[in-house]
Enzyme design. Structure first.
Site, PDB file in Angstrom:
ATOM      1  N   GLY A 222       0.843  -1.189   0.000  1.00 30.39           N
ATOM      2  CA  GLY A 222       0.000   0.000   0.000  1.00 30.39           C
ATOM      3  C   GLY A 222       0.876   1.235   0.000  1.00 30.39           C
ATOM      4  O   GLY A 222       2.031   1.200  -0.429  1.00 30.39           O
ATOM      5  N   SER A 223       0.337   2.308   0.521  1.00 31.96           N
ATOM      6  CA  SER A 223       1.051   3.585   0.432  1.00 31.96           C
ATOM      7  C   SER A 223       2.173   3.685   1.472  1.00 31.96           C
ATOM      8  O   SER A 223       2.146   2.996   2.506  1.00 31.96           O
ATOM      9  CB  SER A 223       0.071   4.729   0.633  1.00 31.96           C
ATOM     10  OG  SER A 223      -0.463   4.652   1.935  1.00 31.96           O
ATOM     11  N   ALA A 225       2.668   6.185   3.414  1.00 31.74           N
ATOM     12  CA  ALA A 225       2.121   6.754   4.654  1.00 31.74           C
ATOM     13  C   ALA A 225       1.564   5.643   5.545  1.00 31.74           C
ATOM     14  O   ALA A 225       1.839   5.599   6.759  1.00 31.74           O
ATOM     15  CB  ALA A 225       1.028   7.763   4.321  1.00 31.74           C
ATOM     16  N   THR A 226       0.806   4.723   4.958  1.00 28.37           N
ATOM     17  CA  THR A 226       0.266   3.626   5.771  1.00 28.37           C
ATOM     18  C   THR A 226       1.387   2.706   6.233  1.00 28.37           C
ATOM     19  O   THR A 226       1.340   2.187   7.352  1.00 28.37           O
ATOM     20  CB  THR A 226      -0.805   2.842   4.974  1.00 28.37           C
ATOM     21  OG1 THR A 226      -1.773   3.765   4.478  1.00 28.37           O
ATOM     22  CG2 THR A 226      -1.493   1.814   5.844  1.00 28.37           C
ATOM     23  N   GLY A 227       2.391   2.531   5.394  1.00 28.22           N
ATOM     24  CA  GLY A 227       3.531   1.705   5.792  1.00 28.22           C
ATOM     25  C   GLY A 227       4.161   2.199   7.086  1.00 28.22           C
ATOM     26  O   GLY A 227       4.549   1.413   7.960  1.00 28.22           O
ATOM     27  N   GLU A 244       5.737  -3.387   0.916  1.00 27.69           N
ATOM     28  CA  GLU A 244       5.795  -2.997  -0.503  1.00 27.69           C
ATOM     29  C   GLU A 244       5.014  -1.695  -0.621  1.00 27.69           C
ATOM     30  O   GLU A 244       3.787  -1.704  -0.623  1.00 27.69           O
ATOM     31  CB  GLU A 244       5.158  -4.079  -1.384  1.00 27.69           C
ATOM     32  CG  GLU A 244       5.868  -5.413  -1.359  1.00 27.69           C
ATOM     33  CD  GLU A 244       7.155  -5.431  -2.172  1.00 27.69           C
ATOM     34  OE1 GLU A 244       7.546  -4.380  -2.722  1.00 27.69           O
ATOM     35  OE2 GLU A 244       7.783  -6.498  -2.238  1.00 27.69           O
ATOM     36  N   CYS A 278       1.934  -0.034  -8.835  1.00 26.44           N
ATOM     37  CA  CYS A 278       3.024   0.423  -7.967  1.00 26.44           C
ATOM     38  C   CYS A 278       4.304   0.644  -8.756  1.00 26.44           C
ATOM     39  O   CYS A 278       4.900   1.708  -8.711  1.00 26.44           O
ATOM     40  CB  CYS A 278       3.250  -0.583  -6.851  1.00 26.44           C
ATOM     41  SG  CYS A 278       3.420  -2.265  -7.442  1.00 26.44           S
TER      42      CYS A 278
HETATM   43  P1  NAD Z   1      -3.326   2.475   1.367  1.00 23.34           P
HETATM   44  O1  NAD Z   1      -2.052   2.533   2.117  1.00 23.34           O
HETATM   45  O2  NAD Z   1      -4.261   3.606   1.465  1.00 23.34           O
HETATM   46  O3  NAD Z   1      -4.171   1.189   1.791  1.00 23.34           O
HETATM   47  C1  NAD Z   1      -3.634  -0.117   1.722  1.00 23.34           C
HETATM   48  C2  NAD Z   1      -4.295  -0.993   2.760  1.00 23.34           C
HETATM   49  O4  NAD Z   1      -3.922  -0.567   4.073  1.00 23.34           O
HETATM   50  C3  NAD Z   1      -5.815  -0.984   2.726  1.00 23.34           C
HETATM   51  O5  NAD Z   1      -6.264  -2.309   2.900  1.00 23.34           O
HETATM   52  C4  NAD Z   1      -6.166  -0.125   3.935  1.00 23.34           C
HETATM   53  O6  NAD Z   1      -7.424  -0.423   4.490  1.00 23.34           O
HETATM   54  C5  NAD Z   1      -5.071  -0.498   4.885  1.00 23.34           C
HETATM   55  N1  NAD Z   1      -4.815   0.487   5.941  1.00 23.34           N
HETATM   56  C6  NAD Z   1      -5.068   1.792   5.947  1.00 23.34           C
HETATM   57  N2  NAD Z   1      -4.630   2.367   7.085  1.00 23.34           N
HETATM   58  C7  NAD Z   1      -4.075   1.393   7.810  1.00 23.34           C
HETATM   59  C8  NAD Z   1      -3.407   1.351   9.071  1.00 23.34           C
HETATM   60  N3  NAD Z   1      -3.245   2.441   9.815  1.00 23.34           N
HETATM   61  N4  NAD Z   1      -2.921   0.171   9.485  1.00 23.34           N
HETATM   62  C9  NAD Z   1      -3.055  -0.942   8.729  1.00 23.34           C
HETATM   63  N5  NAD Z   1      -3.681  -0.959   7.541  1.00 23.34           N
HETATM   64  C10 NAD Z   1      -4.182   0.185   7.087  1.00 23.34           C
HETATM   65  O7  NAD Z   1      -2.903   2.187  -0.145  1.00 23.34           O
HETATM   66  P2  NAD Z   1      -3.848   2.122  -1.440  1.00 23.34           P
HETATM   67  O8  NAD Z   1      -4.329   3.514  -1.739  1.00 23.34           O
HETATM   68  O9  NAD Z   1      -4.850   1.044  -1.295  1.00 23.34           O
HETATM   69  O10 NAD Z   1      -2.819   1.646  -2.546  1.00 23.34           O
HETATM   70  C11 NAD Z   1      -2.098   2.542  -3.339  1.00 23.34           C
HETATM   71  C12 NAD Z   1      -0.667   2.620  -2.888  1.00 23.34           C
HETATM   72  O11 NAD Z   1      -0.125   1.309  -2.792  1.00 23.34           O
HETATM   73  C13 NAD Z   1       0.223   3.336  -3.862  1.00 23.34           C
HETATM   74  O12 NAD Z   1       1.114   4.178  -3.177  1.00 23.34           O
HETATM   75  C14 NAD Z   1       1.006   2.230  -4.539  1.00 23.34           C
HETATM   76  O13 NAD Z   1       2.229   2.613  -5.075  1.00 23.34           O
HETATM   77  C15 NAD Z   1       1.135   1.254  -3.433  1.00 23.34           C
HETATM   78  N6  NAD Z   1       1.359  -0.081  -3.966  1.00 23.34           N
HETATM   79  C16 NAD Z   1       2.598  -0.653  -3.807  1.00 23.34           C
HETATM   80  C17 NAD Z   1       2.857  -1.898  -4.351  1.00 23.34           C
HETATM   81  C18 NAD Z   1       4.204  -2.540  -4.205  1.00 23.34           C
HETATM   82  O14 NAD Z   1       4.344  -3.718  -4.534  1.00 23.34           O
HETATM   83  N7  NAD Z   1       5.206  -1.852  -3.727  1.00 23.34           N
HETATM   84  C19 NAD Z   1       1.846  -2.571  -5.037  1.00 23.34           C
HETATM   85  C20 NAD Z   1       0.608  -1.967  -5.174  1.00 23.34           C
HETATM   86  C21 NAD Z   1       0.377  -0.718  -4.621  1.00 23.34           C
END
Ligand code: NAD
Length: 469
Positions: A222-223, A225-227, A244, A278
């Protein structure tokens, strides 16, 4: 409001009452409801996964691999239904490198992971010392995923974890829960109970999963920021992490490259899944000597790639998945235009196609520092930047706090020399974004840490054990 569903799979997942209404990304009509699980449901799921884990691990590698192969076969049986649901919920067309491709990747990844073996390693065998390093299951893995490639990324997290003898609790994105829950439903026709459990909740459920004492490892995609939140959560449970995160991949086109020959590769590198990927090409640096040729060749490819409703076989590009992402893309394009960017093609919402459609947008004559270059657009827009000194292009590629992928285009030897100077987890030569189940994949810097796929991916969902003596 209708609860019309197009697939029997979707019907069988509908909650008896309530639930979150999920809209078709292209038409914005409701396609069904997704259960909304709570933190209490998550606690229950983790307890069940914990109870099931020893039995799953005890089956042994061979039997688990057989079962993963059977799961892959079952996914293939449901492939068209899964692809249709994915297309409607996520927006990606059935055709092209999109929904059918994603479902196909799920079974392919399962089979490859089932066939991968993590052998014990003799690390010292001399002077009376014998030490062997081997790997065993961690326990319960929490898998948290995004909305862009929801099924494939779930499988990337699930397959190695199950292969090594862990049980898995999956928290799909709140934007694409149905695709993932349907996939798990199909997989659970084959797997023993409670080995793989889906919990469809919001960010609170994700946060609880990441910090829960019943979780030993978190696979997060995911993003960035969430990471960071996930890392904070892991201070509570000491869960190991694979992160990731977001990317802002640079592509460098070297002098001497043939624009016509590379244009289609550049196009799909940037715009696979309508740019919501991503490791997509997100900023393109082109040498001055061929700059105009590359811009023209990319515009020519764009002109022949149809966008529209994903269920129409003619289309290979779809809508943005959600309003938030649509707004990010619109803002970045407007900002680029205001700051002197030249809109080569696209540049305004394609409202004639539907609420969330934005056409492929090429923006030329921009430079580093512009928001569209420095921020991850995650959509169908590509800034194209002119350079005259390769050293400057390399410095540009490396200047941001992101390092998922990158690519270098041109003569292979020259490209290899440049690739060696680029700070990214993967540097592709004359292509961008291709992944393979046996080739390790992962980011550096703000794009996260840890590797997925192949033997390295199995290690990431295992704990080491040294036998010394
Ligand atoms: P996001 O971080 O908003 O959400 C991802 C997941 O995290 C969702 O299931 C969400 O409910 C969960 N989440 C949100 N807040 C959380 C918290 N505090 N604790 C735990 N989980 C939480 O990301 P998104 O908008 O769904 O995805 C887009 C982003 O993901 C982009 O930045 C993209 O580059 C990245 N991405 C990376 C890869 C990779 O392999 N590196 C692959 C796909 C997407």
């Amino acid at each position: 409001m209708s609860n019309a569903t197009t697939t029997p799979l979707l019907d069988r997942m509908q909650p008896a009452s309530g639930g979150r209404v999920i809209l078709d990304a292209a038409t914005r009509e409701p396609i069904g409801r997704a259960p909304e699980h709570t933190v209490a449901d998550l606690d229950d799921a983790l307890a069940r996964a914990r109870a099931a884990q020893p039995g799953w691990e005890a089956l042994g590698h061979e039997r688990r691999s057989e079962l993963l192969g059977a799961v892959a076969d079952r996914i293939d049986e449901y492939a068209e239904q899964l692809a249709e649901l994915l297309s409607r919920e996520q927006g990606k067309p059935l055709n092209g490198p999109n929904a059918r491709f994603e479902v196909g990747a799920c079974s392919a990844w399962l089979r490859a992971t089932a066939a991968t073996v993590l052998e014990p390693e003799v690390v010292v065998d001399s002077d009376g010392v014998h030490a062997e390093l081997s790997y065993r299951a961690i326990g319960v893995v929490g898998a948290i995923g995004p909305w862009n490639w929801p099924m494939m990324i779930a499988i990337w997290q699930i397959a190695p974890a199950l292969r090594m003898g862990n049980t898995v609790v999956v928290k799909p994105s709140e934007y694409t829960p149905l695709s993932v829950l349907a996939l798990l439903d199909v997989m659970n026709e084959v797997l023993p109970p409670d080995v793989l459990i889906g919990v469809a909740g919001d960010r609170d459920v994700g946060a609880r999963l990441a910090s829960h004492p019943g979780v030993d490892k978190v696979m997060f995609t995911g993003s960035t920021a969430t990471g960071r939140r996930i890392i904070e959560g892991s201070a509570q449970n000491l869960a190991r992490l694979t992160l990731e995160l977001g990317g802002n991949d640079a592509g460098i086109v070297l002098p001497g490259a043939d624009p016509a020959a590379i244009a289609e590769g550049l196009f799909w590198g940037a715009f696979i899944n309508t740019g919501q990927t991503c490791a997509a090409l997100k900023r393109l640096y082109v040498h001055d000597s061929i700059y105009d040729g590359v811009v023209d060749a990319l515009a020519a490819v764009t002109a022949r790639m149809p966008m529209g409703n994903g269920l129409d076989e003619a289309n290979v590009l779809g809508p943005l998945q959600n309003q938030l992402q649509f707004d990010i893309v619109s803002r970045l394009v407007e900002d680029a235009r205001t700051n002197g960017g030249r809109v080569v093609t696209g540049g305004a919402p394609a409202t004639e196609l539907g609420e969330l459609f934005y056409p492929i947008t090429l923006i030329a004559d921009v430079s580093d520092g512009l928001a569209l270059v420095d921020e991850e657009q995650f959509g169908p827009v590509l800034p194209i930047i002119r350079y005259s000194d390769v050293d400057d292009a390399v410095a540009s590629a490396n200047r941001l706090d992101a390092g998922l992928g990158a690519s270098v285009w041109g003569d292979r030897d020259a490209a290899l020399a440049v690739a060696a100077r680029v700070h990214a987890g993967t540097v592709w030569i004359n292509s961008h974004g291709g992944v393979h189940p046996m080739i390790p994949f992962g980011g550096v810097k703000g794009s996260g840490y840890g590797l997925e796929f192949g033997v390295e991916g199995l290690k990431a969902v295992s704990v080491p054990r040294v036998i010394n003596g």
